[in-house]
Design a protein around this motif. Sequence first.
Motif, PDB file in Angstrom:
ATOM      1  N   GLY A 130      78.350  63.187  60.436  1.00 40.88           N
ATOM      2  CA  GLY A 130      76.936  63.522  60.542  1.00 40.88           C
ATOM      3  C   GLY A 130      76.614  64.901  61.065  1.00 40.88           C
ATOM      4  N   ASP A 131      77.239  65.307  62.179  1.00 37.86           N
ATOM      5  CA  ASP A 131      76.910  66.589  62.804  1.00 37.86           C
ATOM      6  C   ASP A 131      77.866  67.717  62.424  1.00 37.86           C
ATOM      7  OD1 ASP A 131      74.779  65.424  64.173  1.00 37.86           O
ATOM      8  OD2 ASP A 131      76.042  64.851  65.874  1.00 37.86           O
ATOM      9  N   SER A 132      78.893  67.407  61.644  1.00 32.05           N
ATOM     10  CA  SER A 132      79.939  68.405  61.390  1.00 32.05           C
ATOM     11  C   SER A 132      79.408  69.635  60.661  1.00 32.05           C
ATOM     12  CB  SER A 132      81.084  67.777  60.593  1.00 32.05           C
ATOM     13  OG  SER A 132      80.619  67.247  59.370  1.00 32.05           O
ATOM     14  N   TRP A 133      78.439  69.426  59.778  1.00 33.00           N
ATOM     15  CA  TRP A 133      77.917  70.569  59.017  1.00 33.00           C
ATOM     16  C   TRP A 133      77.291  71.611  59.928  1.00 33.00           C
ATOM     17  CZ3 TRP A 133      72.822  72.127  59.060  1.00 33.00           C
ATOM     18  CH2 TRP A 133      71.897  71.230  59.592  1.00 33.00           C
ATOM     19  N   LYS A 134      76.718  71.211  61.040  1.00 33.90           N
ATOM     20  CA  LYS A 134      76.096  72.158  61.975  1.00 33.90           C
ATOM     21  C   LYS A 134      77.146  73.093  62.553  1.00 33.90           C
ATOM     22  CE  LYS A 134      72.982  68.398  63.312  1.00 33.90           C
ATOM     23  NZ  LYS A 134      72.515  67.545  64.425  1.00 33.90           N
ATOM     24  N   TYR A 135      78.306  72.527  62.867  1.00 30.39           N
ATOM     25  CA  TYR A 135      79.387  73.340  63.416  1.00 30.39           C
ATOM     26  C   TYR A 135      79.894  74.326  62.370  1.00 30.39           C
ATOM     27  CZ  TYR A 135      79.555  70.153  67.399  1.00 30.39           C
ATOM     28  OH  TYR A 135      79.240  69.440  68.525  1.00 30.39           O
ATOM     29  N   TRP A 136      80.136  73.827  61.163  1.00 31.63           N
ATOM     30  CA  TRP A 136      80.709  74.693  60.138  1.00 31.63           C
ATOM     31  C   TRP A 136      79.754  75.796  59.711  1.00 31.63           C
ATOM     32  CZ3 TRP A 136      82.525  69.565  57.611  1.00 31.63           C
ATOM     33  CH2 TRP A 136      83.703  69.153  58.241  1.00 31.63           C
ATOM     34  N   THR A 152      75.900  72.111  75.001  1.00 31.50           N
ATOM     35  CA  THR A 152      75.168  72.142  73.730  1.00 31.50           C
ATOM     36  C   THR A 152      75.968  71.503  72.602  1.00 31.50           C
ATOM     37  OG1 THR A 152      74.145  74.237  74.423  1.00 31.50           O
ATOM     38  CG2 THR A 152      73.896  73.599  72.109  1.00 31.50           C
ATOM     39  N   SER A 153      77.049  72.168  72.214  1.00 28.94           N
ATOM     40  CA  SER A 153      77.856  71.709  71.080  1.00 28.94           C
ATOM     41  C   SER A 153      79.238  71.229  71.494  1.00 28.94           C
ATOM     42  CB  SER A 153      78.014  72.849  70.067  1.00 28.94           C
ATOM     43  OG  SER A 153      78.767  73.908  70.638  1.00 28.94           O
ATOM     44  N   GLY A 154      79.607  71.476  72.730  1.00 24.86           N
ATOM     45  CA  GLY A 154      80.972  71.201  73.159  1.00 24.86           C
ATOM     46  C   GLY A 154      81.852  72.425  73.063  1.00 24.86           C
ATOM     47  N   GLY A 155      81.352  73.475  72.405  1.00 30.05           N
ATOM     48  CA  GLY A 155      82.091  74.733  72.311  1.00 30.05           C
ATOM     49  C   GLY A 155      83.343  74.645  71.477  1.00 30.05           C
ATOM     50  N   ALA A 156      83.203  74.436  70.175  1.00 30.88           N
ATOM     51  CA  ALA A 156      84.369  74.345  69.297  1.00 30.88           C
ATOM     52  C   ALA A 156      84.786  75.713  68.770  1.00 30.88           C
ATOM     53  CB  ALA A 156      84.089  73.399  68.137  1.00 30.88           C
ATOM     54  N   PHE A 157      83.859  76.459  68.216  1.00 31.82           N
ATOM     55  CA  PHE A 157      84.023  77.780  67.590  1.00 31.82           C
ATOM     56  C   PHE A 157      85.293  77.886  66.748  1.00 31.82           C
ATOM     57  CE2 PHE A 157      85.242  78.133  72.077  1.00 31.82           C
ATOM     58  CZ  PHE A 157      86.487  78.753  72.042  1.00 31.82           C
ATOM     59  N   ASN A 158      85.664  76.796  66.102  1.00 23.61           N
ATOM     60  CA  ASN A 158      86.829  76.764  65.219  1.00 23.61           C
ATOM     61  C   ASN A 158      86.653  75.608  64.240  1.00 23.61           C
ATOM     62  OD1 ASN A 158      89.403  76.315  64.041  1.00 23.61           O
ATOM     63  ND2 ASN A 158      90.438  77.193  65.814  1.00 23.61           N
ATOM     64  N   LYS A 217      81.081  67.054  70.064  1.00 23.93           N
ATOM     65  CA  LYS A 217      79.854  66.261  69.953  1.00 23.93           C
ATOM     66  C   LYS A 217      78.653  67.048  70.455  1.00 23.93           C
ATOM     67  CE  LYS A 217      82.201  63.163  72.162  1.00 23.93           C
ATOM     68  NZ  LYS A 217      83.562  63.499  71.713  1.00 23.93           N
ATOM     69  N   GLN A 218      77.574  66.919  69.723  1.00 23.90           N
ATOM     70  CA  GLN A 218      76.314  67.544  70.112  1.00 23.90           C
ATOM     71  C   GLN A 218      75.740  66.836  71.328  1.00 23.90           C
ATOM     72  OE1 GLN A 218      73.519  67.890  66.871  1.00 23.90           O
ATOM     73  NE2 GLN A 218      71.742  67.864  68.248  1.00 23.90           N
ATOM     74  N   ALA A 219      75.302  67.601  72.326  1.00 21.58           N
ATOM     75  CA  ALA A 219      74.684  67.015  73.507  1.00 21.58           C
ATOM     76  C   ALA A 219      73.404  66.272  73.117  1.00 21.58           C
ATOM     77  CB  ALA A 219      74.364  68.101  74.527  1.00 21.58           C
ATOM     78  N   ASP A 220      73.096  65.234  73.863  1.00 25.23           N
ATOM     79  CA  ASP A 220      71.957  64.370  73.520  1.00 25.23           C
ATOM     80  C   ASP A 220      70.643  65.132  73.433  1.00 25.23           C
ATOM     81  OD1 ASP A 220      73.637  62.199  73.403  1.00 25.23           O
ATOM     82  OD2 ASP A 220      73.289  61.608  75.488  1.00 25.23           O
ATOM     83  N   ASP A 221      70.449  66.087  74.329  1.00 30.37           N
ATOM     84  CA  ASP A 221      69.188  66.819  74.355  1.00 30.37           C
ATOM     85  C   ASP A 221      69.240  68.148  73.613  1.00 30.37           C
ATOM     86  OD1 ASP A 221      70.948  67.920  76.116  1.00 30.37           O
ATOM     87  OD2 ASP A 221      69.490  68.261  77.713  1.00 30.37           O
ATOM     88  N   ALA A 222      70.326  68.404  72.894  1.00 23.90           N
ATOM     89  CA  ALA A 222      70.454  69.647  72.130  1.00 23.90           C
ATOM     90  C   ALA A 222      69.892  69.467  70.730  1.00 23.90           C
ATOM     91  CB  ALA A 222      71.915  70.075  72.054  1.00 23.90           C
ATOM     92  N   THR A 223      69.249  70.499  70.227  1.00 22.74           N
ATOM     93  CA  THR A 223      68.691  70.459  68.878  1.00 22.74           C
ATOM     94  C   THR A 223      69.715  70.996  67.879  1.00 22.74           C
ATOM     95  OG1 THR A 223      67.748  72.688  68.995  1.00 22.74           O
ATOM     96  CG2 THR A 223      66.392  70.855  69.843  1.00 22.74           C
ATOM     97  N   THR A 224      69.448  70.767  66.605  1.00 25.75           N
ATOM     98  CA  THR A 224      70.319  71.278  65.548  1.00 25.75           C
ATOM     99  C   THR A 224      70.410  72.798  65.612  1.00 25.75           C
ATOM    100  OG1 THR A 224      69.877  69.425  64.073  1.00 25.75           O
ATOM    101  CG2 THR A 224      70.614  71.479  63.054  1.00 25.75           C
TER     102      THR A 224
END
Length: 252
Positions: A224-230, A203-209, A124-131
Amino acid sequence: MPLSIQYSKIQSYIAECACSFIFGFTVYSAILTTTLNGIVAGPILIGLSIGFVSVVIIFLFVDVTLAHFNPAITFAAVIFRKVPIISGFFYIIAQGIGFMIASLVVQGCFPGSFRPLMNIIRPKQADDATTGEVICIEMFLTGILVFSVFAMAANPYKKQKEERDKRELQIDPSESKIPDRSMFAPVVIGLTLGFLGYLGGSTSGGAFNPGIVWAPVLFSGHWGDSWKYWVGEFVGGFGGALIQVILFYPFY
């Protein structure tokens, strides 16, 4: 194609699925354990779990399959022709299935209903983190990981001493062969995954996968936010491989 080769390929895809399942089950279980118990040192325990299980998985499965358990690594390997395109496609499919099974299995191992548990393990994206910040951190974390995988395993340097001597490089006369570091690849890659697991939490939770993101997003329905990670992960994977292949591969 001989039957033995076909079986070997199928065995490799199944093994890659197993790698992804074990890795995903470990990550998801560590997240659930630390979250449900309110453990303050959660990020440290998750990072250690990621590092240790990665070393174990690579040692166990490297003779059977790629042991990438990360679609971003496999994508980069396909782009730079370390893995055939068709094989890479099936490896990524196997990885996705492995993470899906892992996310379903942990649901039956921890107390709570399905959707809340999926939301806990979903990055999950942190509340105060931007795209831009989410994409940036995922890009750099994945880039560092893929760089280490290429340097140690996918694109290692193993040329003989004589080839270096042609350029009149100053080396130890007693050296008969460039050291083969591949035996240390599981440890180095595992340590890299471990310390990366400490980063990105704010920031992002640190997935890097992409696989870690894919399964809980699919089952929770929060796309909603998955595209940012990918975007960050695949771009970062390509960038890390490009830097290793073009800039830091020793051509001498």
